[in-house]
Design a protein around this motif. Sequence first.
Motif, PDB file in Angstrom:
ATOM      1  N   ASP A   1       2.178 -29.718  20.568  1.00  0.00           N
ATOM      2  CA  ASP A   1       2.043 -29.415  18.794  1.00  0.00           C
ATOM      3  C   ASP A   1       3.632 -28.937  19.238  1.00  0.00           C
ATOM      4  OD1 ASP A   1       0.222 -30.739  18.208  1.00  0.00           O
ATOM      5  OD2 ASP A   1      -0.318 -28.923  16.780  1.00  0.00           O
TER       6      ASP A   1
ATOM      7  N   TRP B   1       0.437 -22.120  15.243  1.00  0.00           N
ATOM      8  CA  TRP B   1       0.311 -24.161  15.022  1.00  0.00           C
ATOM      9  C   TRP B   1       2.050 -24.604  13.826  1.00  0.00           C
ATOM     10  CZ3 TRP B   1      -5.517 -23.717  13.299  1.00  0.00           C
ATOM     11  CH2 TRP B   1      -5.609 -22.430  14.747  1.00  0.00           C
TER      12      TRP B   1
ATOM     13  N   GLU C   1       1.247 -27.598  12.528  1.00  0.00           N
ATOM     14  CA  GLU C   1       0.443 -29.162  12.267  1.00  0.00           C
ATOM     15  C   GLU C   1       1.052 -30.530  11.571  1.00  0.00           C
ATOM     16  OE1 GLU C   1      -4.013 -27.514  12.718  1.00  0.00           O
ATOM     17  OE2 GLU C   1      -2.536 -26.826  10.389  1.00  0.00           O
TER      18      GLU C   1
ATOM     19  N   TYR D   1       2.235 -19.442   9.656  1.00  0.00           N
ATOM     20  CA  TYR D   1       2.904 -20.677  10.612  1.00  0.00           C
ATOM     21  C   TYR D   1       2.698 -18.417  11.698  1.00  0.00           C
ATOM     22  CZ  TYR D   1       5.746 -21.750  14.672  1.00  0.00           C
ATOM     23  OH  TYR D   1       6.120 -22.086  16.161  1.00  0.00           O
TER      24      TYR D   1
ATOM     25  N   ARG E   1      -6.639 -23.288  20.870  1.00  0.00           N
ATOM     26  CA  ARG E   1      -7.067 -23.172  19.527  1.00  0.00           C
ATOM     27  C   ARG E   1      -8.312 -22.998  19.993  1.00  0.00           C
ATOM     28  NH1 ARG E   1      -5.317 -26.205  15.294  1.00  0.00           N
ATOM     29  NH2 ARG E   1      -3.815 -27.357  15.713  1.00  0.00           N
TER      30      ARG E   1
ATOM     31  N   ARG F   1      -6.555 -15.353  14.048  1.00  0.00           N
ATOM     32  CA  ARG F   1      -5.871 -16.250  15.361  1.00  0.00           C
ATOM     33  C   ARG F   1      -5.271 -14.803  16.357  1.00  0.00           C
ATOM     34  NH1 ARG F   1      -3.356 -20.028  12.313  1.00  0.00           N
ATOM     35  NH2 ARG F   1      -1.451 -19.607  12.756  1.00  0.00           N
TER      36      ARG F   1
END
Lengths: 765, 303
Positions: free
Chosen positions: A190, A671, A673, A687, A747, B186
């Motif tokens: 990505d 990420w 996306e 982010y 992920r 995360r």
Amino acid sequence: MTSVLGRRVTRSDAEAKVRGSADYGVDVVLPGMVYGALWRSPVPAARVVAIDSEAAWRVPGVLALITGADVDNHPTGLALCDQPLFGWPVVRYEGEPVAAVAAETPESLEKALDLLHVEFVERPAITDVTSALSPDAVLVHPDWASYASPSGAEWPREGNVVCELLSDPGGVGEVFSSAAHVVRDVYRADRQYQAYLEPHAAVAEYNSGRFTLHVAHQFPFNVRDRVAHALGVGASAVRVVGHHIGGGFGAKLDVALEPYAALLARATGRPVRMENSRSEDLMTAQCRESAVVTISSALSASGDMLGCEFDVVFDSGAYAIDAPYLASIPMFAVGSVYRVDRTRVRCRAVYTNTAPTGAFRGVSGTYLVFAVERHLDHVARELGLDRRELRLRHLRRNGEKMLNGQTLADADILRECFDRAEEVAPFSSLGKGPYRGVGMAACVWLTNPLAGSAVLKLNEDGTIGLVTGATDNGSGAVTMGLRQIAAEEFGIGASDVLVTMPDTDVAGYDAGSQGSRTTRVVGMAVIAAAAQVRERVLSIASDHFEAAAADLEVVDGGVQVRGVPSRRLTLAEVAKLAASNGGPITGAGSYSTPLPNYSPTCATGFLFPAFPTPTYHLHVAEVEVEPLVGTVRVLRYIVVQEVGRVVNPTGVVGQIQGGVAQGLGYALWEWLESEGGRYRQRTFESYGLPLSVDVPRVEVVTLEHGDSDSPHGAKGVGEPPIVPVAAAVANAVSDAIGAEVDAIPIRPEAILEALGPLGASEHRE
Amino acid sequence: MPAAVEFRSVRSTEEAVASLSEHGSDACVIAGGTDVMMQYARHELSPAVFVHIEGIKELTNAQRDGSLRLGALVTHRHLADDPVIRTGHPALAEAAATVGGWQTQGVGTLGGNLCNASPAADTAPPLLVADATVELCGPRGIRRVPLEEFFLGRRHVDRRPEELLTGVEAAPLGPRQAEVYLKVGRRGGMVVAVAGLAARLSFDEQGVIAAARLAVCSVGPTPLRVRPAEEALLGLCPSGRMTDDGYTALEEAIAALSGAVSPIDDVRSSAAYRRAVLPRLLRRSVEVCRAAVRAGISQDDLS
């Protein structure tokens, strides 16, 4: 005086930065300054039908409102002239500028932007590389064939394909058809946002037909040239003044707000300040591109790599920017560290209706090395080979050639990298225990060769003034490295070297803070300039002492008769004598690294054909996966890096730690996306940058095989430490969970899925 | 650009209620401002008046007198550091310690976290499993609402415009009882929960679950107590390390939990991931509580 090289010299801007007094681009305030902003497209693909600016003009304090209809909206660009100033009449990505507005106050500005009415008809958007490549795809640029390169360079391109690199030595198909094993993998990566602290900003003035731009930019001379081209004026009509840079990482190599600030300054006759909001910055920065990499290996029964097919498709976004150059990088990602007999490489960059992608530290090397090194682990697993042994068997040796035909004279350093990492911690001893794993990844990287210059002047108090267009984007390359290199030439302390901020009116050309080039390239220019200064110093001292210049030496901030320290002049005394003996003492030096020999016929579309001043790298990561939720913790991280010569240990280790931290973010947490051509993450809340708690102490081993054609042997350091990180981490995660990892970022979803149904593979020992 | 807004600092609950009564829904209560200021900057709020309550001294206390009484202005840092809260309400202390960074924790308040009613409010699940009640002070006096009924929807609570949330009352841990808050993010800190689960479990002398409270966040429009899953846990006797059998035993509770939540895809994660981690969090919470109670008992035996 002992050498200042290799010492922890403090950076010249340290105190200002610590005290908060450093003058960054966003801090520039000029008398009479007004405010500018862009009306950006809310949709990724549209045709602008009408712009009704009447209500916006009526807002008190509005001074200028410029659209594509008001200017010569001709396309320009870094590598290809395909990007107009305004998305008018066609909008090609969300966030593309449609109008620029200036007003007396931020409040009037915001109100005017709210009241500007842009009528557009949305069009189907191409939002991923696969649909961009489909035969019946809508073209992002129907006029692609009319575009030209500013340099006159040409390369294969067609429709949505911005550029295509192809290298086929022949015989690859035969190797594959007769191979004992073929292993094929598809990897995806990505985008990544550069996420510097200081968003893009610019302050522009227009006086007497000239523009002055105040910026915090990695490449002021490129700002000069790009703004001049976009506005249709000569380069000398633009002066760019550099300020402290709050981080760039590649996103501040091309222009962003500068041309619009210049336009608004000319329209209003007032200095105009523009600054991106964080969301605007995140949406429109030229982030690292997303890509799909397919790699196949043909192997002998014993696991020798006989052939390779390497196919890369990456997303250039709505415009080319530097994609035609980046398309060459796959030629250095495969076949450079590990020997493969026959390799076919194809790389295509494609247009989509997304924000243009561009330079980010390590560029495509990050995901290309990820693909190569993941693939090697996969090969090892398929063939039942030891991962480290497989790599050692294929390591390049001194004198072997990369795919471009360039000889790696010192490739044995790779073996040394592997040996030194083993001394820090044996590979087989790491990653033991449930849900723990270890991975390694290596790369060869370049030191950017592009031109730079320096002027040194001997000040009347004996200090040295260093005038250069080189920029320090935080690495310390100017504020530590160049000062140390200059100081070394005169035997003075680095604190006696005063360095200017970049100014395109004052300093000679410099190709910017990119590709770890500053210490190496500008350092050579500094040494050349110093030689001229020393020559004058010796000549003046020779007259003074009535001694031959050959019998004199410049040492400890003075000049003296060899072996007779009592017959000595300080540099300050020499400077005073110079006033009546030839005038003030200055010296000028320039340098660019000659490109190494390569084979021009090895590929088509090969615009970036060599890796000058190569450096060698091995990274080892040890991780632990939390099986409950699929998150990853990095336990240990080891870097062995060839740097040529450590000029400043603080700088070298800082760059390596920073590169690893940024690479860990890329691999695990950052990420970006894209959904229908629009980023989902638009703030630092969503982010997710790594925090200090997420980054382990990075264990650094530096190797110093000095380059004889570099300043004191120093090679590029700052860029490459991010390159192998995602690869090493992905291999470690794969080892920890006993399953393939085929996408960046890694992920938690993918890890949980790999671990299988709830509880099935838990308590893996 | 929002119109000019009045900023009124009040020094007492009465003054706050008077101000809120005067301006009704044109007023917005602000304490630490960690949520309000961001929403204001994003133009999601456009109040005529900010009623600034940070100066109301009497709302900054945490008192333990049988139950725990927390003033609305108790900060997250206070919740995380206070020894009384750390022993009597370890899940709450742990949850507060995971909210934002140090700066946010230092000024962000409990009352703000609850009234903001984010689906991801970290302090909500631990308070829900502690049978918490919120206290609302209005012109006609005090109104008490069980926290479970306080959350009406995303960013929507049962507070009338003229009322001020003044405090929260919660039951501390009892004997043979343990609790935990498990937060999924995360990275290692400063994360908005991707999913969160709090459990407070009581065990009888045979190690059988005798009482259970379960609550979750970030898996639906509001933090949620999950009563059907609580009931399914009753009578279970979890062993030390639960292998696959553990899941079988928990199957009913997992099914009840999954049936009660409605996670979505957003910038932080996917609905599928949230659904995947919930059963794992539930099992881990049972393991942790069981281990904590066992450890507590063996400590009692030693002393």
